[in-house]
Scaffold this active site. Structure first.
Site, mmCIF file in Angstrom:
data_model
loop_
_atom_site.group_PDB
_atom_site.id
_atom_site.type_symbol
_atom_site.label_atom_id
_atom_site.label_comp_id
_atom_site.label_asym_id
_atom_site.label_seq_id
_atom_site.Cartn_x
_atom_site.Cartn_y
_atom_site.Cartn_z
ATOM 1 N N ASN A 166 0.778 -1.136 -0.005
ATOM 2 C CA ASN A 166 -0.046 -0.254 0.058
ATOM 3 C C ASN A 166 0.845 1.076 -0.226
ATOM 4 O O ASN A 166 1.612 1.634 1.011
ATOM 5 C CB ASN A 166 -0.945 0.005 1.292
ATOM 6 C CG ASN A 166 -1.670 1.137 1.388
ATOM 7 O OD1 ASN A 166 -1.846 1.866 0.493
ATOM 8 N ND2 ASN A 166 -2.476 1.266 2.605
ATOM 9 N N LYS A 174 0.085 4.192 -0.442
ATOM 10 C CA LYS A 174 -0.488 5.586 0.152
ATOM 11 C C LYS A 174 -0.034 6.780 -0.710
ATOM 12 O O LYS A 174 0.039 6.494 -1.864
ATOM 13 C CB LYS A 174 0.013 5.658 1.484
ATOM 14 C CG LYS A 174 -0.350 4.372 2.457
ATOM 15 C CD LYS A 174 -0.123 4.672 3.882
ATOM 16 C CE LYS A 174 -0.114 3.296 4.596
ATOM 17 N NZ LYS A 174 -0.422 3.328 6.170
ATOM 18 N N HIS A 180 -9.801 1.356 4.509
ATOM 19 C CA HIS A 180 -8.580 1.527 5.309
ATOM 20 C C HIS A 180 -8.766 2.447 6.358
ATOM 21 O O HIS A 180 -9.629 3.440 6.265
ATOM 22 C CB HIS A 180 -7.405 2.011 4.434
ATOM 23 C CG HIS A 180 -6.107 2.012 4.953
ATOM 24 N ND1 HIS A 180 -5.617 3.001 6.101
ATOM 25 C CD2 HIS A 180 -5.184 1.231 4.845
ATOM 26 C CE1 HIS A 180 -4.615 2.678 6.278
ATOM 27 N NE2 HIS A 180 -4.185 1.474 5.870
ATOM 28 N N GLU A 191 -7.117 4.921 7.518
ATOM 29 C CA GLU A 191 -7.149 6.261 6.911
ATOM 30 C C GLU A 191 -8.046 7.048 6.447
ATOM 31 O O GLU A 191 -8.317 8.281 6.429
ATOM 32 C CB GLU A 191 -5.566 6.368 6.233
ATOM 33 C CG GLU A 191 -4.315 6.367 7.126
ATOM 34 C CD GLU A 191 -3.260 5.621 6.290
ATOM 35 O OE1 GLU A 191 -2.957 5.688 5.338
ATOM 36 O OE2 GLU A 191 -2.225 5.065 7.439
ATOM 37 N N GLU A 205 -6.062 -4.648 10.597
ATOM 38 C CA GLU A 205 -4.821 -3.783 10.841
ATOM 39 C C GLU A 205 -5.167 -2.888 12.096
ATOM 40 O O GLU A 205 -6.137 -1.978 11.796
ATOM 41 C CB GLU A 205 -5.033 -2.658 9.544
ATOM 42 C CG GLU A 205 -4.532 -3.300 8.278
ATOM 43 C CD GLU A 205 -3.745 -2.084 7.263
ATOM 44 O OE1 GLU A 205 -2.781 -2.581 7.060
ATOM 45 O OE2 GLU A 205 -4.557 -1.175 7.032
ATOM 46 N N GLY A 264 2.004 2.525 10.580
ATOM 47 C CA GLY A 264 2.969 3.538 10.363
ATOM 48 C C GLY A 264 3.733 3.911 11.969
ATOM 49 O O GLY A 264 4.198 4.807 11.953
ATOM 50 N N SER A 286 2.843 -1.846 10.326
ATOM 51 C CA SER A 286 4.310 -1.828 10.607
ATOM 52 C C SER A 286 4.897 -3.110 10.229
ATOM 53 O O SER A 286 5.704 -3.704 10.959
ATOM 54 C CB SER A 286 4.497 -1.560 12.441
ATOM 55 O OG SER A 286 4.297 -0.013 12.431
HETATM 56 P P1 PGA Z 1 2.507 0.636 7.668
HETATM 57 O O1 PGA Z 1 1.199 0.715 6.981
HETATM 58 O O2 PGA Z 1 2.976 -0.876 7.266
HETATM 59 O O3 PGA Z 1 3.566 1.699 7.170
HETATM 60 O O4 PGA Z 1 2.210 0.469 9.000
HETATM 61 C C1 PGA Z 1 0.308 -0.337 6.513
HETATM 62 C C2 PGA Z 1 -1.139 -0.006 6.070
HETATM 63 O O5 PGA Z 1 -1.538 1.125 6.517
HETATM 64 O O6 PGA Z 1 -1.814 -0.681 5.310
#
Ligand code: PGA
Length: 253
Positions: free
Chosen positions: A9, A11, A97, A99, A168, A174, A213
């Site tokens: 992903n 982003k 997601h 976000e 998640e 993140g 992460s």
């Molecule tokens: P990350 O993001 O691996 O940077 O924690 C994962 C995601 O949001 O899909």
């Protein structure tokens, strides 16, 4: 058998020259690794799908969108439909997601509507669920996840067999604070049980992936867990050697 599914992903990252360099390094790296029994998906910003699709030609690499509209077409400024993503070579699309749920107030209902649109367009929706740290600490985790999963089960009915479910935990995204493989397995197992109570065979075949992460040094432990069938990788997917290493982790059963 549930194949291993690894999704990148990106982003809001990437640009024309970054993508060119990434694609060249990634394509070269792919020649050295065996992806049998795995599906690898890259979800760049949708505007770059065509560029990357033309540069990464490996047949085992699929593309996905990061989001789609809950509408099919019309006066919806800024939106991209499932049919458009499909036309640009996508096979998957992320839906719900955190976000998007948090920044864009996407409700469980909206997530279901988007997932149905994805399926109608011939895409596999990767529906994300997860709890915040506060919800976990105040023991509301099961309630929150139940509400998210119940609305998926009710809204999708039989079509639930066409989705991928991504767990998640929001506190792990993140932040560098990964859920331990055991913590992730506990939730994955619980989710599979829960879905199994409605439909046992759907639950057994459902691909459930973990995100938050993920890095090359924790991917193996996560993939060793019986109910973790793949990984959704954000930050680490932008670094080619790191992502290639994650792509070849885990034993294909
Ligand atoms: P990350 O993001 O691996 O940077 O924690 C994962 C995601 O949001 O899909």
């Amino acid at each position: 058998m549930r194949p291993i599914l690894i999704i990148a992903n990106w982003k809001l990252n990437g640009n024309w020259s970054f993508n060119e360099e990434y694609a060249s390094l990634f394509s070269n790296g792919l020649k050295e690794i065996d992806l049998t029994g795995r599906q690898i998906v890259i979800c760049p910003p949708s505007i770059y799908l065509q560029q990357l699709n033309g540069l990464i030609l490996d047949q085992e690499i699929y593309f996905g969108g990061q989001d789609l509209s809950d509408e099919i077409s019309g006066a919806f400024t800024g939106e991209v439909s499932g049919v458009m993503l499909k036309e640009f070579g996508c096979r998957y699309v992320l839906v719900g997601h955190s976000e998007r749920r948090l920044r864009h107030q996407e409700s469980n209902e909206l997530v279901v509507k988007k997932a149905l649109n994805a399926i109608a367009a011939g895409l596999t929706p990767v529906i994300c669920v997860g709890e915040t740290l506060e919800q976990r600490q105040s023991k509301q985790m099961e309630e929150v996840l139940s509400a998210q999963v119940d609305s998926i089960l009710q809204g999708l009915g039989e079509q639930v067999e066409q989705i991928v479910l991504a767990y998640e935990p929001i506190w792990a995204i993140g932040t560098g604070q990964t859920a331990t493989a055991e913590q992730a397995q506990e939730v994955h197992g619980w989710l599979r049980e829960k879905i199994g109570a409605t439909n046992r065979s759907v639950a057994e075949n459902l691909q459930m992936i973990y995100g938050g992460s993920v890095k090359s040094d924790n991917a193996k432990q996560l993939l060793e867990m019986p109910d973790i069938d793949g990984l959704l990788v954000g930050g680490a997917s932008l670094v080619v050697p790191e992502f290639l290493s994650i792509c070849q982790t885990g034993e294909v059963i």
